[in-house]
Design an enzyme around this catalytic site. Structure first.
Site, PDB file in Angstrom:
ATOM      1  N   GLN A   1      -5.682  -1.959   3.004  1.00  9.47           N
ATOM      2  CA  GLN A   1      -4.800  -1.544   4.111  1.00  9.47           C
ATOM      3  C   GLN A   1      -5.559  -0.620   5.035  1.00  9.47           C
ATOM      4  O   GLN A   1      -6.251   0.298   4.587  1.00  9.47           O
ATOM      5  CB  GLN A   1      -3.551  -0.850   3.551  1.00  9.47           C
ATOM      6  CG  GLN A   1      -2.604  -0.341   4.625  1.00  9.47           C
ATOM      7  CD  GLN A   1      -2.913   1.076   5.036  1.00  9.47           C
ATOM      8  OE1 GLN A   1      -3.419   1.853   4.232  1.00  9.47           O
ATOM      9  NE2 GLN A   1      -2.640   1.419   6.296  1.00  9.47           N
TER      10      GLN A   1
ATOM     11  N   HIS B   1       7.722   0.391   6.801  1.00 11.27           N
ATOM     12  CA  HIS B   1       6.950   1.457   6.155  1.00 11.27           C
ATOM     13  C   HIS B   1       7.828   2.187   5.134  1.00 11.27           C
ATOM     14  O   HIS B   1       7.773   3.413   4.992  1.00 11.27           O
ATOM     15  CB  HIS B   1       6.442   2.442   7.229  1.00 11.27           C
ATOM     16  CG  HIS B   1       5.098   3.062   6.901  1.00 11.27           C
ATOM     17  ND1 HIS B   1       3.982   2.860   7.675  1.00 11.27           N
ATOM     18  CD2 HIS B   1       4.709   3.867   5.898  1.00 11.27           C
ATOM     19  CE1 HIS B   1       2.952   3.553   7.167  1.00 11.27           C
ATOM     20  NE2 HIS B   1       3.384   4.170   6.082  1.00 11.27           N
TER      21      HIS B   1
ATOM     22  N   PRO C   1       0.817  -1.216   0.000  1.00  9.59           N
ATOM     23  CA  PRO C   1       0.000   0.000   0.000  1.00  9.59           C
ATOM     24  C   PRO C   1       0.852   1.268   0.000  1.00  9.59           C
ATOM     25  O   PRO C   1       1.796   1.392   0.784  1.00  9.59           O
ATOM     26  CB  PRO C   1      -0.802  -0.123   1.295  1.00  9.59           C
ATOM     27  CG  PRO C   1      -0.004  -1.046   2.173  1.00  9.59           C
ATOM     28  CD  PRO C   1       0.686  -1.987   1.239  1.00  9.59           C
TER      29      PRO C   1
ATOM     30  N   THR D   1      -1.937  -1.762   9.519  1.00 10.80           N
ATOM     31  CA  THR D   1      -0.606  -1.170   9.699  1.00 10.80           C
ATOM     32  C   THR D   1      -0.358  -0.899  11.174  1.00 10.80           C
ATOM     33  O   THR D   1      -1.067  -0.109  11.798  1.00 10.80           O
ATOM     34  CB  THR D   1      -0.492   0.134   8.898  1.00 10.80           C
ATOM     35  OG1 THR D   1      -0.697  -0.171   7.519  1.00 10.80           O
ATOM     36  CG2 THR D   1       0.880   0.755   9.081  1.00 10.80           C
TER      37      THR D   1
ATOM     38  N   SER E   1       7.871  -5.050   7.756  1.00  9.87           N
ATOM     39  CA  SER E   1       7.950  -3.779   7.026  1.00  9.87           C
ATOM     40  C   SER E   1       8.438  -2.696   7.968  1.00  9.87           C
ATOM     41  O   SER E   1       8.169  -2.739   9.173  1.00  9.87           O
ATOM     42  CB  SER E   1       6.548  -3.420   6.507  1.00  9.87           C
ATOM     43  OG  SER E   1       6.536  -2.144   5.917  1.00  9.87           O
TER      44      SER E   1
ATOM     45  N   ALA F   1       0.150   5.715  -0.627  1.00  2.54           N
ATOM     46  CA  ALA F   1      -0.926   6.708  -0.669  1.00  2.54           C
ATOM     47  C   ALA F   1      -0.968   7.452  -1.997  1.00  2.54           C
ATOM     48  O   ALA F   1      -0.001   7.469  -2.746  1.00  2.54           O
ATOM     49  CB  ALA F   1      -0.727   7.719   0.475  1.00  2.54           C
TER      50      ALA F   1
ATOM     51  N   SER G   1      -4.449   1.249  -0.467  1.00  2.57           N
ATOM     52  CA  SER G   1      -4.227   2.004   0.757  1.00  2.57           C
ATOM     53  C   SER G   1      -5.496   2.669   1.232  1.00  2.57           C
ATOM     54  O   SER G   1      -6.303   3.162   0.432  1.00  2.57           O
ATOM     55  CB  SER G   1      -3.167   3.078   0.497  1.00  2.57           C
ATOM     56  OG  SER G   1      -3.057   3.933   1.600  1.00  2.57           O
TER      57      SER G   1
ATOM     58  N   TYR H   1      -5.540   1.659   8.764  1.00  2.00           N
ATOM     59  CA  TYR H   1      -5.063   2.164  10.056  1.00  2.00           C
ATOM     60  C   TYR H   1      -6.246   2.088  11.005  1.00  2.00           C
ATOM     61  O   TYR H   1      -7.293   2.706  10.731  1.00  2.00           O
ATOM     62  CB  TYR H   1      -4.625   3.624   9.950  1.00  2.00           C
ATOM     63  CG  TYR H   1      -3.432   3.878   9.055  1.00  2.00           C
ATOM     64  CD1 TYR H   1      -2.137   3.614   9.495  1.00  2.00           C
ATOM     65  CD2 TYR H   1      -3.595   4.414   7.783  1.00  2.00           C
ATOM     66  CE1 TYR H   1      -1.031   3.865   8.682  1.00  2.00           C
ATOM     67  CE2 TYR H   1      -2.502   4.668   6.968  1.00  2.00           C
ATOM     68  CZ  TYR H   1      -1.219   4.396   7.417  1.00  2.00           C
ATOM     69  OH  TYR H   1      -0.147   4.645   6.617  1.00  2.00           O
TER      70      TYR H   1
ATOM     71  N   LYS I   1       0.888  -5.594   9.471  1.00  2.00           N
ATOM     72  CA  LYS I   1       1.990  -4.973   8.722  1.00  2.00           C
ATOM     73  C   LYS I   1       2.826  -4.092   9.637  1.00  2.00           C
ATOM     74  O   LYS I   1       2.280  -3.304  10.419  1.00  2.00           O
ATOM     75  CB  LYS I   1       1.404  -4.110   7.588  1.00  2.00           C
ATOM     76  CG  LYS I   1       2.426  -3.320   6.788  1.00  2.00           C
ATOM     77  CD  LYS I   1       1.797  -2.717   5.524  1.00  2.00           C
ATOM     78  CE  LYS I   1       2.810  -1.962   4.691  1.00  2.00           C
ATOM     79  NZ  LYS I   1       3.071  -0.595   5.146  1.00  2.00           N
TER      80      LYS I   1
ATOM     81  N   GLY J   1      10.117  -3.445   1.510  1.00  2.00           N
ATOM     82  CA  GLY J   1      11.196  -2.512   1.853  1.00  2.00           C
ATOM     83  C   GLY J   1      12.465  -2.803   1.087  1.00  2.00           C
ATOM     84  O   GLY J   1      13.182  -3.743   1.410  1.00  2.00           O
TER      85      GLY J   1
END
Lengths: 368, 368, 368, 368
Positions: free
Chosen positions: B138, B258, B83, B166, B256, B85, B112, B140, B234, B290
């Site tokens: 994904q 991020h 994901p 996440t 990850s 943005a 995302s 939050y 994640k 990553g």
């Protein structure tokens, strides 16, 4: 080089620069480049720089004897010429020049299946210089029926001393330079001469060299059953494969990552060597190629258990720069440098070198 | 690139340069930058360069099968789109282009929560290309009541196959580039479409995405109780958190940091992977994102136990450079390169790769 | 910085560049330089880059509480201002500005015996901002009779909370920059104000600060017997010295290499920290200074067992660039960054951080 | 150097630059260059940078005493002048200047068999400054009959205190700079004065210095039987050779790689020192040369067990730049720096330094 300012060129670096100047840049890229990000290519050289040799003193060794015996062939220096393709792309004399210079230097030429000169002509050129010159034939096992057999028959008839079977190429390497340059075919007038007149080839034309991920130990066993020549397995890096190869009866191993031209993520060959030697070093000779540029590199490999090393690009630099004489210069320089380093290490011959003389810079311990 | 002089560009590096040219530099910085000193960002890539793959030979593997199964969804390559943005900031077609290209490539898109296209439109675009295209959502976790629930409901209705929660963002990352450029809001005409019409949002407007340090395993447990979708956690790097996640019943982990955009001091993800796999690899699939830029990177992660990897920036490079076709090029290039590297490693599929094939350059030993 | 091309400046790097511009280059060199080849100086920063932090997730920690208690004094952030000389050389407001900014930030100022403002004025300035502002006094034990005693008396009367005894300076450091620039004396109008009117000083003049290789644990014991103030021993790097210091009853240790200004061959302080913490971490608080530039650096030190860290040059950058406000910006930035990193690590406070969260990059193991 | 911008020059770096300016670039290359790729040369310095010193505090050591006793000779500093050839090529005063400056500094000069001044003149010059000045004679064992014996007789008659037998040179080093510059002979007017009038030399002419790979421990034993002088064996890097040397009754070892001028693959000397000290440090003194440029380098070597260190190029920089005074500056600078570093380490003398004070940067552990 300006005296007082820079490090001067060496014999090999000067030949390399001359070769770069003489060659079509697209052909230079073909010879000089590697797979992917060219990490394996760079690491092959870098890994030698991470290692050091502990000299021994006052051993009364006398002048160094650089000669080694490889599968019954005597080599005056522990450096053979590893197989590389298309020598006529580097110089009009092509493999004939390489063969004469290598024979004159008294060492083994492994002529490539992808040579631009047929193996019989290569062996003839070598023997015109030295009657017992050793030439080995590099072979990609071909999946099409009868092709491998015919190639083996030709190598045998040409008087080759061994078959060097490349195991690291189940598929062609992805080379960004060649893709970018659009270099995929030999220029007009050059052919992969060994691939002419093979079963399934167009009349008067050549077969393409096939690479196949289906090849297995069974194929190697069949090859072995059909030839009296000893088999050197090239491209082994994993100790388990080394053990398997020994079990299968191969005569020698060549630890190689194809000069960084196949698996870009492969380790440097000198990093992989110790584990292979630990696995099978007592059963069969282990050779190495990849990144060898100096006598120190050669002696480090010998001390870690290699029976000899191969050079690829350096021979091509010599060939492209000055033909037969350039190859001769490269081999003479390496022989002199190997003798120098052996003497400085207190060694008369390969047998005087030991693994305990190799240490990792900054660690003081042996590589593992 | 001048033939004979430099290493040439690759498919990905060319798309990256084209993206850099096409994008507003401020938006380029948003996509390309990381947190703080951008150490985590740089290390993600660098850590792969420290590792090497030991190939296996003559295994008769045949052509590589790059497909993997992830939570029941088949992916034609072990690379999903992680994901990121605001795809419409990269290209007018935004997430629709990404979704179509990813579906066509036959792999999973993790869309995302901060997309500029609503999840239902994303899944519709994917399914317009392939009826069973897999899209994961994904998420939050939102502290305000009802918001998370509504987002989950929408993801379920859109036909998403999993929720990717996440966990590495209890707070927004501090990104020096964005601060310096004063980039904090989407340009006029773009919105975080998933955040529209949520409880507490202004009429016709969007809620801001909240990040909260108060979130805990309790919140995750509540989420799990309220959905039939499997949960991928994640941002896990510590093996103790991996164990806890497994105990909590999550379906998969995504190792990850991020993309180096949150904790600048975080380790490279491939450095963290082995301990996570050692902790829970036998209990649930572990993915990684990553720094993945080549097929070698992918295969290293697989050999270390990853079920698949995700790419973030490379998909954005493709999208910004050439829209849907650019994303398609990135995925095609990676699939081809993964197949190439697997074949060179003697592997038919992921199951043929093993941890013993990964060594640390210059050490000859496995990473820990 | 050009958007889209480079990494942008940070708060600290911008203040540093501004300071460099504002200061006489000779004075800049005095503040910025180190001993010898400036290896210790560079390593202090580099060593932090070699370490990484493993974040923990979903711990429900809530907002980070950066406050710590140091020898009974509360600090709002785990960053104190380490002693540095001659603040009036950096800015006309000198130590008064530093004291006010540090007090306002709610943390400890360790004012230097080599300050250009007397300790009583420093504490008064701090207390003008916050009534309970903590100021500690840095002390070089003086071999001449009565001098140390008088300095201690002044520090006590000024209301200092601790004596920070510098143990790493049995002799002045050899600083190539200052030697080259011929910088050895304060410009006219500036004096080492604490050294005024001491026993043996010329009337109205100042004594030079003496450094003596004869100083021993006996001198420290005498100091301790003559004061009610707790003693922080600064400059300890060897674990055996840490143990001895604990046995001698010092209240805290400050692991320091004097900002790379004394022993150029000294290890980076964060490299030395773990062994010191292992030796005495359960007996007394251990602080660290040297190379701290980001919140990540602070949190790494805390996770390795430091009770707090000190900053030297960053405070001077702020002071030279913008006076009191510049120091305030530095402390505010670090506090925000520490809070950010703690939150990203899943920690509410220092007690939530553990040594297991620190790994060596490229190794995946804890530092030793 | 611009104040505020760069690190300033040091005493040694300034002399080095001045020497470079003054010398014929071809002669500069002769002094400054090394064998092969100059890896050993560069590593000698780099290896010291990888190590750090843990200072000890409050030991009441008092002023440092840098003096050491070497084979009964007192040296005011633990730095001797290692043998280097052809000082008259660096400066018209040649070895006479070096001898006077070294004697004045109160340390040992090891004059080279390849000196451009005869050993008797060298010792006379040294003794003109200080009656008990110590001069040792560096010797390559000569295979021709009677030559070594005559050289030993001359060294004894000249009052040398020891014979320093170079064991690392069974053959001349291959130096790319000299080969490139065509530098192989001394300019007219300069001769290898010690090689004059030896058995087999042309009347009034000089013998060439022979290097022979046939030399062995037997030759060393014969030498020892024929002289009352203690023998220092120079060029030992392998611990097994160190043990053998001790068994053979040599008085001291000098761990050396000939300044990187012989075996390019040799490890840095400070990397090799610990194993040699571990092998024989309790039986005889071990010296080291190679890469020593600062007081920190000296103290690191002492802490690792060296009895003293030698400098080669730095003395030549001083000599070439400013003759006798330049050599004096180099020795004075090193003495001051050694004293400084010892004091900062809490050591009064060499006996206060211990191996536990040496750590590998980034590891926190002792070198092995």
């Amino acid at each position: 080089m300006t005296p007082g300012r820079d490090r001067p060129p060496t014999v090999l670096s000067e030949l390399r620069e001359k070769a770069r100047t003489r060659l079509d840049p697209v052909h230079w890229d073909f010879f000089e480049g590697g797979a992917g990000t060219e990490t394996a290519l760079a690491e092959n050289e870098r890994a030698f720089r991470r290692l050091a040799l502990l000299p021994r003193v006052l051993r009364g060794a006398g002048p160094a004897d650089t000669a080694v015996t490889l599968l019954g062939d005597r080599a005056e220096l522990p450096v053979v010429v590893s197989p590389t393709a298309f020598h006529r792309l580097a110089h009009p004399d092509g493999e004939l020049a390489t063969a004469r210079a290598t024979a004159a230097a008294g060492t083994v030429l492994i002529t490539s299946m992808a040579a631009t000169t047929a193996v019989a002509e290569v062996t003839a050129a070598a023997r015109s210089v030295r009657a017992d010159a050793a030439v080995w034939f590099q072979l990609y096992l071909q999946p099409a029926p009868g092709v491998t057999e015919e190639l083996v028959r030709r190598a045998e008839q040409a008087g080759c001393g061994a078959l060097v079977v490349t195991a690291d190429s189940p598929v062609f390497g992805r080379r960004a330079r060649d893709d970018h340059n659009g270099f995929h075919d030999l220029p007009a007038g050059l052919t992969a001469a060994n691939m002419r007149d093979l079963p399934g080839a167009p009349p008067g034309g050549t077969r393409d060299i096939a690479m196949s991920p289906a090849l297995s130990w069974d194929d190697l066993r069949r090859l072995r059953a059909g030839t009296r020549l000893p088999i050197v397995l090239k491209g082994v890096l994993h100790p388990d494969d080394a053990r398997r190869a020994a079990d299968e009866g191969v005569a020698a191993l060549l630890v190689s990552n194809h000069g960084g031209r196949q698996l870009d993520a492969a380790p440097a060959t000198v990093d992989a060597l110790p584990a292979v030697v630990a696995a099978v070093g007592d059963r069969l000779p282990v050779l190495l190629d990849g990144g060898v540029r100096t006598g120190s590199d050669v002696v480090i490999a010998l001390a870690l258990g290699a029976a000899a090393v191969g050079i690829g690009r350096p021979a091509l630099w010599g060939l492209a720069a000055e033909g037969e004489d350039g190859v001769a210069q490269v081999l003479a320089e390496l022989r002199a440098d190997v003798a120098q380093v052996m003497t400085l290490c207190g060694a008369r011959d390969r047998g005087d070198l030991s693994r305990g003389q190799v240490v990792v810079r900054g660690q003081g311990t042996a590589p593992c």
